[in-house]
Design an enzyme around this catalytic site. Structure first.
Site, PDB file in Angstrom:
ATOM      1  N   GLY A 117       2.714  -1.724   4.338  1.00 52.24           N
ATOM      2  CA  GLY A 117       2.403  -0.306   4.075  1.00 52.24           C
ATOM      3  C   GLY A 117       4.456   0.744   3.976  1.00 52.24           C
ATOM      4  N   GLY A 118       4.925   1.124   4.490  1.00 51.38           N
ATOM      5  CA  GLY A 118       6.577   1.842   4.392  1.00 51.38           C
ATOM      6  C   GLY A 118       7.135   0.820   4.516  1.00 51.38           C
ATOM      7  N   GLY A 169       2.261   2.459  11.000  1.00 53.67           N
ATOM      8  CA  GLY A 169       3.023   3.227  11.304  1.00 53.67           C
ATOM      9  C   GLY A 169       4.179   3.441  12.342  1.00 53.67           C
ATOM     10  CG  ASN A 195      -1.694   1.226   1.386  1.00 58.27           C
ATOM     11  OD1 ASN A 195      -1.556   1.759   0.505  1.00 58.27           O
ATOM     12  ND2 ASN A 195      -2.717   1.431   3.035  1.00 58.27           N
ATOM     13  CD1 TRP A 196       4.024   1.628  -2.992  1.00 57.58           C
ATOM     14  CD2 TRP A 196       4.254   1.564  -4.684  1.00 57.58           C
ATOM     15  NE1 TRP A 196       4.745   0.248  -2.763  1.00 57.58           N
ATOM     16  CE2 TRP A 196       5.205   0.586  -4.771  1.00 57.58           C
ATOM     17  CE3 TRP A 196       3.336   2.635  -5.725  1.00 57.58           C
ATOM     18  CZ2 TRP A 196       5.078   0.788  -5.939  1.00 57.58           C
ATOM     19  CZ3 TRP A 196       4.069   2.254  -7.009  1.00 57.58           C
ATOM     20  CH2 TRP A 196       5.364   1.304  -7.163  1.00 57.58           C
ATOM     21  CE  LYS A 197      -0.180   3.768   5.024  1.00 59.54           C
ATOM     22  NZ  LYS A 197      -0.134   3.749   6.523  1.00 59.54           N
ATOM     23  CG  HIS A 256      -6.028   2.108   5.029  1.00 55.95           C
ATOM     24  ND1 HIS A 256      -5.630   3.227   6.223  1.00 55.95           N
ATOM     25  CD2 HIS A 256      -4.937   1.677   4.093  1.00 55.95           C
ATOM     26  CE1 HIS A 256      -4.711   2.543   6.244  1.00 55.95           C
ATOM     27  NE2 HIS A 256      -4.086   1.545   5.073  1.00 55.95           N
ATOM     28  CD  GLU A 290      -3.109   5.742   6.559  1.00 56.66           C
ATOM     29  OE1 GLU A 290      -3.133   5.626   5.584  1.00 56.66           O
ATOM     30  OE2 GLU A 290      -2.091   5.398   7.460  1.00 56.66           O
ATOM     31  CB  SER A 304       4.889  -1.589  12.397  1.00 58.49           C
ATOM     32  OG  SER A 304       4.243  -0.243  12.639  1.00 58.49           O
ATOM     33  CD  GLU A 359      -3.496  -2.283   6.871  1.00 60.60           C
ATOM     34  OE1 GLU A 359      -2.617  -2.705   6.880  1.00 60.60           O
ATOM     35  OE2 GLU A 359      -4.451  -1.360   6.880  1.00 60.60           O
TER      36      GLU A 359
HETATM   37  P1  PGA Z   1       2.232   0.463   7.509  1.00 65.22           P
HETATM   38  O1  PGA Z   1       1.230   0.384   6.538  1.00 65.22           O
HETATM   39  O2  PGA Z   1       2.869  -1.176   6.752  1.00 65.22           O
HETATM   40  O3  PGA Z   1       3.545   2.303   6.800  1.00 65.22           O
HETATM   41  O4  PGA Z   1       2.330   0.226   8.666  1.00 65.22           O
HETATM   42  C1  PGA Z   1       0.438  -0.540   6.899  1.00 65.22           C
HETATM   43  C2  PGA Z   1      -1.336   0.002   6.014  1.00 65.22           C
HETATM   44  O5  PGA Z   1      -1.279   1.081   6.617  1.00 65.22           O
HETATM   45  O6  PGA Z   1      -1.430  -0.786   5.306  1.00 65.22           O
END
Ligand code: PGA
Length: 252
Positions: free
Chosen positions: A234-235, A173, A9-11, A95, A97, A213, A167
């Site tokens: 994500g990251g 994050g 997930n590159w956001k 998601h 966010e 994470s 999640e």
């Molecule tokens: P993260 O993000 O791996 O940076 O914690 C995961 C996500 O939000 O899908």
């Protein structure tokens, strides 16, 4: 046997050029991987180039969001039909966010799942509890409510391709990954809820992936849990080397 899903997930990261640079390094690194389904979810503008490059590979492509209508007067929005037309085959829905920053409710999320299925896009439905809900012992109740509110109006057949991403918001994050035991018990509970909602067989076949994470150093232990069928990253998916390490490092 459920095939693992490892999704990036590159956001809101990576321009078109940056996406191309990532792919030129990443695609050859994973060309021999067949044990897991790899998905990349770039920002909308990079979707055409990512879809084009991934067409001749085993990598699938997802959008990060959709509107629930197929078209209309909705400034700034993208529909399932548009994602499909550009070559995406999955879409992330709900998601945390989007729930937190854009006020998406379970009702809106249910409409988006409906729109995705209508266009043959495979939904990756995200659910998860906040730190406060976790600390007050309400986590499982929250997961059950999110699943029920988003999935009750569907038949089992419609949800054959559903992927659920657990999640926990406190893990996204933050570097505070859920322990493998925590992830396993949440995933087992999600599967139990799904068996009531969509039937035992669809629930047994549904991939439930963990996000929050996930890094090369912790991925193997989390993914080796019996009900953890992959990861939403994500990251650590922004760098071709670390995303590849997660994929190759979790191969059984
Ligand atoms: P993260 O993000 O791996 O940076 O914690 C995961 C996500 O939000 O899908």
């Amino acid at each position: 046997m459920r095939m693992p899903v490892i999704a990036a997930n590159w956001k809101m990261y990576k321009t078109i050029d940056e996406a191309n640079t990532f792919l030129s390094e990443f695609v050859p690194r994973v060309s021999n991987v067949s044990y897991a389904e790899i998905i990349i979810s770039p920002p909308f503008l990079a979707l055409p180039t990512v879809c084009k490059t991934c067409q001749s590979t085993r990598i699938s492509v997802a959008g990060q969001n959709i509107h629930w209508a197929s078209d209309g007067a909705s400034t700034g929005e993208i529909s399932a039909k548009m994602l499909r037309a550009v070559g995406a085959n999955h879409v992330i829905i709900g998601h945390s966010e989007r729930r937190r920053l854009f006020g998406e409710s379970d009702g809106v999320i249910a409409k988006k799942v409906r729109a995705a299925i209508g266009e043959n896009l495979k939904p990756i439905l995200c659910i998860g509890e906040t730190l406060e809900e976790q600390e007050s012992g309400k986590a499982l109740e929250v997961l059950q409510r999110q699943l029920e509110n988003s999935l009750t109006s569907f038949t089992s057949a419609e949800l054959t391709n559903l992927v659920v991403a657990y999640e926990p918001i406190w893990a996204i994050g933050t570097g505070h990954t859920a322990t493998p035991d925590h992830a396993q018990s949440a995933h087992a509970y999600i599967r139990e809820c799904l068996s009531i909602l969509v039937g035992v067989q669809t629930s047994a076949e549904c991939r439930i992936i963990y996000g929050g994470s996930v890094k090369p150093v912790n991925a193997k232990e989390i993914l080796s849990q019996p009900d953890v069928d992959g990861a939403l990253v994500g990251g650590a998916s922004l760098n071709p080397e670390s995303f590849e390490e997660i994929i190759t490092g979790t191969q059984p």
